[in-house]
Design an enzyme around this catalytic site. Structure first.
Site, PDB file in Angstrom:
ATOM      1  CE  LYS A  15      -9.119  66.898  49.244  1.00  0.00           C
ATOM      2  NZ  LYS A  15      -9.601  65.273  49.924  1.00  0.00           N
ATOM      3  N   GLY A  48      -9.189  60.497  41.892  1.00  0.00           N
ATOM      4  CA  GLY A  48      -7.110  60.442  42.187  1.00  0.00           C
ATOM      5  C   GLY A  48      -7.301  59.301  40.961  1.00  0.00           C
ATOM      6  CB  VAL A  54      -3.288  62.081  56.891  1.00  0.00           C
ATOM      7  CG1 VAL A  54      -3.222  61.355  58.179  1.00  0.00           C
ATOM      8  CG2 VAL A  54      -3.841  64.039  57.109  1.00  0.00           C
ATOM      9  CG  ASN A  84     -55.175  66.180  38.163  1.00  0.00           C
ATOM     10  OD1 ASN A  84     -55.827  65.638  38.103  1.00  0.00           O
ATOM     11  ND2 ASN A  84     -53.144  65.799  37.631  1.00  0.00           N
ATOM     12  CG  HIS A 135     -41.836  63.582  39.623  1.00  0.00           C
ATOM     13  ND1 HIS A 135     -42.247  62.567  38.951  1.00  0.00           N
ATOM     14  CD2 HIS A 135     -43.016  64.496  40.101  1.00  0.00           C
ATOM     15  CE1 HIS A 135     -44.028  62.711  38.417  1.00  0.00           C
ATOM     16  NE2 HIS A 135     -43.606  64.575  38.799  1.00  0.00           N
ATOM     17  CG  LEU A 155     -41.437  47.171  32.493  1.00  0.00           C
ATOM     18  CD1 LEU A 155     -41.226  48.567  32.730  1.00  0.00           C
ATOM     19  CD2 LEU A 155     -42.062  46.343  33.891  1.00  0.00           C
ATOM     20  N   GLY A 203     -43.025  40.181  29.210  1.00  0.00           N
ATOM     21  CA  GLY A 203     -43.919  39.744  29.045  1.00  0.00           C
ATOM     22  C   GLY A 203     -44.414  40.983  29.186  1.00  0.00           C
TER      23      GLY A 203
END
Length: 1092
Positions: free
Chosen positions: A58, A67, A111, A346, A751, A770, A774
């Site tokens: 795979k 699959g 298996v 900043n 972030h 949102l 309102g």
């Protein structure tokens, strides 16, 4: 980014190595990786089971539901696997919207099992704890496990027991499998915790009579925990999402990022695209990508990336040249655009970073013009005017069209200009220079009345403190509504003097009675005082080695601002929460492991402490208090009117974007009342809703602005609050990251928390929710300022807000260092140097980078030529210098310098003291004859004296000829050191006039006495004069000056230092005791009257 996906092979390797369970885990380490380059004979040799067992193959490329997509070959022999791979390996395929090439495959033993033996298990992290999902039917057809599965939440800091698993998860599992599964799931959970997984899914997990088989596995780990888990993880490779190639340039930038305290990110989306970005700031980079996609540029967007956290000029240059190199490889019929954008910084020095970009633009000016690249620039922050000036200047000098804009232009306006959606202004208005804000520009120097610190819209009150509500016994402590006030006192963890000075300057322009910083904590020094400025005068703030002393001596402190590193932030925060006086903690560090952050959050909730951060710049309450570098320098504080409160409060994730909000709000309303950047991590210490509810309960705040983000579901709590009436004040909200749904493959934004794990976490879904609830939601970030202004104008119109009259703040003197940075003042340097420069990315010797020194194999002689003579000397000259050092390295233990060194070493002194003791004996009588010999012989030769005349004159004057004579060696027993040097000099030097003159002098002196030979000091002295005069690198005056200033004695000092150090080490190694000179080697000659 914190949570990163790992390959299935890596995940299984972790599991097989470290899982601890009584269940028999089968097929441990039985997997083989296959690529197009695989040597099949070698593979079978390394994994002999491939030849004997039935196999499964795979792709291992982070593809879900392999699959169902027909991408798994089952029950094959090795030949069957190779045949199956011939139809899949290196073939292009489409998974969802992503199109990519199948390159990496995993082969495992097949298996045999029944459907009843397949199970599903998944563990994933949330803010409150870790969720364990289990379903008794696993495999391809598992379906919607979120709806079907049994689930169990393990709270932060709690453990999972087998009994819990059996009772809550395994209710539908046959009894004979419960014990095995319970043991395995507990072991898996412990592994998940110990190795800092954030997501771990096994489907199917097969349980047979033989034991447990892990068939398919998907996992993510917290990459920030590398420093904790390195020993167990080893070197982890994080594969890119399927459909996106892993480019070497991305790896190069990731390596730069890892070596830097700054943040440097690069993801290539479409290398053939025409729209390229170079954006400062994690939040800003998302906003620019959003705007490009909103304006129809998604298919042409070439890259996503960001640089932030004050990278150096060199780091920015390396980042910029990588972008420019990529964008000038293929031409585009419409030309290309480069958007160099950013919010208002900043603390990053914009001019310094722009100088790095300018260097890169100059280096690539040819290709940039050839590819018809147009550049658009928008930036603000410390020294941004100088940055914009140099950027505009390079456009004029290179002929590359560069359009430059500052804070007067909306942040994303340049995107519309670049894509042709809005006109480019001919003369953009420029805001005043930094210096105009910091120097007193007003006619009045008086300090304004303190009444202006009341909100523009609230009546004055004697105290704006809202104490924390007392909690009922057994419940977590309630948190304070008001975090900062006019009297707030803070403690700063870390030696961040620039940030502290910024806080004090802010306090001063806010007309506070005293500094907001009471003390600093820095564990790496002893207790001391640190000097700062309060307005015009100097003050001292105490610095403590440990927090306990600081807290004890400053009980008034209730805020801790932690600049601790990502490695120490957890411990220092936990320690701070032991002191009841602390109710707010700001954690600046980025990259704290999520598991540690969740523990801090839990403890803070229990103790009623508000955490701002991690990964934040902090927050600001105009007129009252600011955290660290929030709000930038004073020019931005004053421009954005942050020295007095307005009526608008905001909360954002991004620190840079919070400063942009300061700018937008100040231009569209009466200003900011309070603003907080909660941080970009997945689990910020406090949430949007925490602060929105505080703002709702604060009388002076009349409207709220929220800048949300893709990832997480916190914004839905705001929707709920609005619907339920808990939030009644107008809320303007926009979630950034809308572009994510347009990309064909997953992109991790700047972030750590900016990643949607499900549809509800996308920015598009949250903005719509949102809007439906309102809130006032703009169509794009471009329109955010317009919506804020519209809502504010309505509040003014209906009388809710009554704007107050502006009063100018007091002026603050500019720091000397910053005034010099701005070019406002000049001062003579304390001293000058012209041989070395260590300030850049690379050490430079006399203008030559250290890498070049090694590349050119210049050797010690070459380095000495650069540092002593500021010349790149010919190869033979470098060799001669090295030979001189070798022959002067030592002359036995009996000479005065070595003797002194030995005596000093045996007295127990250290290496430096012993070496210095030996060096101090060097002078005219010992070793210092090089300069004197060079001067004497040069003077005689240059004056035209014959050798015999020189010898006679020196005899007549009663002076020794320096460099002539040896205690042991003679004309019959020559000094081999001199002979070696003489042979080299005669073979390689262009001319040896002075040496020949000295050898003629030697013939005269040895005829009188055989040991009056030209000794090694004299030979080096005269040969060096020949070298300086004839190598072609020096004028005659320069050569004579080097002799005059003592350069030649330096050869002896440097060479003999090696021998002295050798004698020191020899005495220490031989463990020689204190030296005492024997009496029988001393002649005691005392006056007669004393000896009787």
């Amino acid at each position: 980014m914190s949570a990163k996906a790992i390959s299935e092979q890596t995940g299984k390797e972790f599991l097989y190595k470290h899982v601890c369970t009584s269940a028999a885990v089968q097929n441990r380490f039985r997997y083989a990786s296959v690529t197009a380059e695989t040597d099949w004979d070698r593979l079978a040799q390394d994994h002999p089971w491939l030849l004997t067992e039935r196999l499964v193959v795979k792709p291992d490329q982070l593809i879900k539901r392999r699959g169902k997509l027909g991408l798994v070959g089952i029950n094959l022999d090795l030949e069957g696997v190779r045949e199956w791979l011939s139809g899949h390996l290196m073939r292009e395929t489409t998974v969802g919207k992503a199109k990519g090439v199948l390159k990496n495959f995993l082969i495992e033993p097949f298996v045999p099992h029944t459907q009843e033996e397949e199970f599903y298990v998944c563990i994933y992290a949330t803010r409150e704890g870790d969720h364990v999902l289990f379903h008794h039917e696993g495999g391809v057809e598992v379906g919607d496990v979120d709806a079907k599965a049994q689930r169990l939440m393990v709270a932060v800091d709690e453990k999972l027991s087998e009994d819990q698993v059996t009772e809550q998860l395994l209710t539908q599992v046959p009894d004979d499998k419960k014990e095995v599964l319970a043991s395995f799931i507990v072991g898996l959970f412990n592994l998940y915790e110990d190795l800092y997984f954030t997501y771990l899914e096994i489907n199917p997990l097969v349980v047979t009579q033989d034991g447990v088989y892990v068939l398919d596995m998907a996992a993510k780990i917290d990459a920030t925990a590398d420093y904790i888990c390195k020993a167990k993880w080893g070197d982890v490779e994080f594969p890119p999402p399927f459909g996106r190639e892993a480019y070497p340039e991305e790896a190069y930038i990731a390596d730069l990022d890892a070596k830097s305290g700054a943040s440097l990110k690069l993801t290539l989306l479409n290398p053939r695209g025409r729209i390229w970005t170079m954006v400062a700031g994690g939040g800003a980079s998302v906003v620019y990508s959003d705007t490009i996609c909103d304006l129809g540029g998604v298919d042409e967007l070439a890259n996503y990336g960001e640089y932030s956290g004050a990278p150096s000029e060199q780091q920015t240059y390396d980042y910029a040249k990588t972008i420019l190199s990529l964008m000038t490889r293929e031409k585009h019929s419409q030309g290309k655009v480069l958007i160099i954008g950013g919010s208002i910084a900043n603390f990053t020095n914009v001019a310094a970073t722009f100088k790095g970009i300018v260097r890169a633009i100059k280096d690539y000016q040819g290709p940039l013009k050839e590819h018809e690249v147009t550049i658009f620039v928008r930036r603000g922050g410390p020294n941004y005017q100088e940055g914009l000036r140099v950027m505009g200047e390079v456009g004029k000098t290179t002929g590359i069209p560069i359009h430059v804009f500052g804070t007067e232009t909306h942040m994303t306006a340049i995107v519309g200009m670049a894509l042709g959606h809005r006109p480019i202004p001919n003369q953009p208005p420029m805001d005043a220079h930094t210096a105009n804000f910091l120097l007193n520009a007003s006619n009045s120097a008086m300090t304004p009345a303190t009444t202006r610190t009341a909100s523009f819209s609230e009546p004055r009150t004697s105290n704006d403190v809202t104490p924390a509500k007392k909690s009922k016994a057994g419940l977590p402590a309630a948190k304070a509504t008001t975090l900062f006030r006019k009297q707030t006192k803070a403690m700063v963890w870390g030696m961040q003097t620039r940030a502290v000075q910024g806080m004090l300057d802010f306090d001063y322009v806010c007309s506070r009675d005293g500094p907001s910083v009471a003390a600093m904590v820095y564990p790496f020094t002893g207790d001391h005082k640190q000097k700062f400025y309060w307005g015009h005068k100097e003050i001292l703030l105490p610095v403590y080695k440990n927090m306990a002393d600081a807290m004890k001596k400053h009980p008034e402190v209730d805020v801790l601002i932690s600049f601790a590193s990502l490695r120490s932030a957890f411990d220092s925060t936990v320690e701070a929460m032991q002191y009841p006086q602390i109710h707010t903690i700001a954690i600046i560090a980025e990259g704290i492991p999520e598991a540690q952050t969740r523990k801090m959050i839990k403890m803070a909730d229990e103790k009623g402490v508000t955490i701002i951060g991690p990964a934040t710049v902090g927050g600001i309450k105009p007129g009252c208090f600011k955290i660290g570098n929030t709000g930038g320098m004073l020019d931005n504080i004053l421009a954005s009117k942050l020295y007095r409160p307005g009526s608008v409060a905001y909360v954002s994730r991004s620190g840079g974007m919070s400063n942009e909000l300061n700018n937008i709000i100040s231009r569209t309303t009466d200003g900011v009342y309070e603003g907080v950047a909660i941080g970009g991590d997945r689990y910020p210490g406090s949430t949007f809703m925490d602060h929105v509810l505080r703002y709702q309960d604060t009388p002076g705040i009349q409207m709220i602005v929220v800048l949300g983000e893709i990832g997480g579901t916190e914004e839905y709590k705001i929707c709920q609050g609005i619907r339920e009436g808990r939030i009644t004040k107008p809320v303007v909200c926009w979630c950034i990251g809308t572009c994510a749904t347009m990309f064909t493959s997953e992109v991790q934004f700047g972030h750590a928390g900016a990643c949607a794990n499900q549809a509800s976490e996308t920015a598009v879904a949250k903005n719509q929710a949102l809007r439906d609830a309102g809130a006032y939601v703009p169509k794009s970030f471009d329109e955010l300022g317009d919506v804020i202004k519209t809502v504010y104008d309505e509040l003014v119109a209906n009388g809710t807000i009554i704007p107050a009259q502006e009063v100018p703040p007091p002026t603050v003197p500019m720091d000397y260092s910053w005034a010099r940075e701005l070019g406002l003042i000049r001062k003579p340097a304390s001293f000058m140097t012209s041989i070395c420069d260590e300030r850049g990315q690379e050490l430079i010797y006399a203008g030559m980078p250290i890498t070049e020194v090694f590349k050119e194999e210049m050797g010690l002689g070459g380095v000495l030529g650069l540092l002593w003579f500021q010349r790149r000397l010919p190869r033979y000259a470098c060799q001669f210098i090295e030979m001189c050092l070798m022959v002067t390295a030592d002359h036995g233990p009996a000479v005065s310098g070595a003797h002194n060194t030995i005596v000093c070493a045996r007295a127990g002194k250290d290496l430096i003291s012993s070496l210095t003791s030996g060096l101090l004996t060097i002078g005219d009588r010992f070793g210092g004859a090089l300069d004197a010999a060079a001067k004497q012989f040069s003077k005689a030769f240059d004056s035209g004296m014959l050798p015999m005349e020189f010898v006679n004159k020196m005899k007549k004057d009663g002076k020794l000829i320096m460099g002539i004579g040896h205690r042991v060696k003679s004309i019959n027993n020559p000094d081999m050191r001199v002979q070696i040097l003489k042979d080299f000099v005669k073979q390689h030097f262009p001319s040896t006039q002075l040496l020949d003159y000295a050898l003629d002098v030697e013939k005269i002196t040895t005829s009188k006495k055989p040991n009056l030979i030209l000794n090694v000091d004299g030979f080096i002295g005269v040969a060096f004069v020949d070298l300086l005069r004839t190598c072609g690198g020096f004028t005659r005056d320069e050569a004579d000056e080097f002799v005059e200033i003592g350069a030649l004695n330096g050869i002896f000092v440097l060479g003999r230092s090696m021998g002295f150090i050798g004698h020191y080490l020899d005495q220490k190694r031989l463990k020689q005791g204190l030296y005492r000179h024997p009496w029988d080697d001393i002649s005691y000659v005392l006056p007669e009257h004393m000896s009787m």
